[in-house]
Design an enzyme around this catalytic site. Structure first.
Site: not given
Length: 277
Positions: A126, A131, A175, A217, A234, A236
């Site tokens: 997310n 970033r 996280r 994922k 994966p 996403d």
DNA sequence: TCCCAGGCTCTCT
DNA sequence: AGAGAGCATGGG
């Protein structure tokens, strides 16, 4: 497939096909390679600092690297012994796959350090790539070791000894607690990252998902980008959208044996075109 | 200001 | 088992 020359502490890789540096190093599978204005890439992997570039004639030069380091690290890291031409031939029966592979020409799926990959993709959730890179850079600057202004990725053992407050400067948000849980389970041996290659993909995925904050994922990214499970796929947000638009949700059968590599082509294609097709 | 980003956990049906 | 809110932070 290619020819190697070791000279003046450099490795020249001559005649290699399907190896584009920007496509490979900046396609979202690795977050720490940097390119200067002259096209020279710099980074650290497996605690080794490397500079590399591609010449006009297609030769790739790895600087300040001896034969031993090349054989131990870079040959496998850059996936040099996989025949991408064969894969592209295999999927080219499907016109869309063929186009995606052409678009992402020269992408190689790297074989990265297991802990770095797992931790990086925990951070990716997310989140956006800009970033993600910032958080990972701060993690390395705070807790890694320096080489020529570049930093190693801190080990799981190092992170496992830290607290949430220690990780606050990373500004990784929710996280941080996942990073700590992963580091503790890896460092403590509860999750064995070095046995995943020999497990089936389902067993390997379940092993990784013992970590809080690791779902399908993130697990598949780790399996694909550092454990040679090239059938990992994966999913996403980009891939989900692309799959819907391009294939009505179902991956074509000819892609299945190398789903993970095809995934990279599709991911690149989807992001570059923003799916405006 | 609101929406979204290489998702996952938790809760409620 | 499946859907939906909440999550930290920052860029567009």
């Amino acid at each position: 497939m290619y020819n190697l020359i070791f000279k003046n502490n450099c490795v020249y890789i001559e005649g290699i096909e399907h190896f584009d540096l920007p496509h490979t190093l900046d396609c979202g599978q690795a977050f720490r390679w940097e390119c200067d204005e002259k096209g020279r890439w710099r980074g650290v992997a497996y605690n080794k600092y490397l500079e590399l570039e591609k010449l006009e004639n297609g030769t790739i030069i790895l600087y300040n690297t001896d034969k031993e380091t090349f054989d131990c690290v870079w040959r496998d890291y850059f996936d040099l012994d996989r025949d991408y031409g064969e894969i592209i031939v295999g999927i080219s029966g499907n016109e869309i796959l063929k186009n995606a592979a052409e678009y992402g020409k020269g992408i190689r799926v790297l074989n990265q350090e297991p802990w770095e990959t797992l931790c990086s993709f925990i951070i990716s959730q997310n989140n956006n790539i800009k970033r993600i890179k910032g958080i990972i850079n701060r993690l390395c600057e705070c807790f890694g070791e320096e080489f020529n202004g570049f930093y190693t990725f801190p080990s799981a053992e190092r992170i496992a000894g830290l607290s949430l407050e220690d990780l606050a400067p990373l500004r990784s948000g929710f996280r941080a607690k996942y990073i700590l849980d992963a580091a503790k389970k890896v460092a403590g041996g509860e999750v064995d990252l070095f046995n995943l290659k020999s497990l089936s993909i389902d067993d390997a995925r379940n092993e990784l998902m013992k970590i809080n904050g690791v779902g399908p994922k993130v697990a598949d990214c780790a399996l694909l980008f550092s454990h040679k499970h090239i059938s990992a796929f994966p999913k996403d947000v980009w891939i989900k959208r692309a799959m819907q638009v391009l294939f009505d949700g179902e991956l074509p059968a000819e892609a299945l044996p190398y789903a993970g590599i095809v995934q990279q082509y599709i991911f690149f294609y989807a992001r570059e075109t923003k799916l405006s097709l």
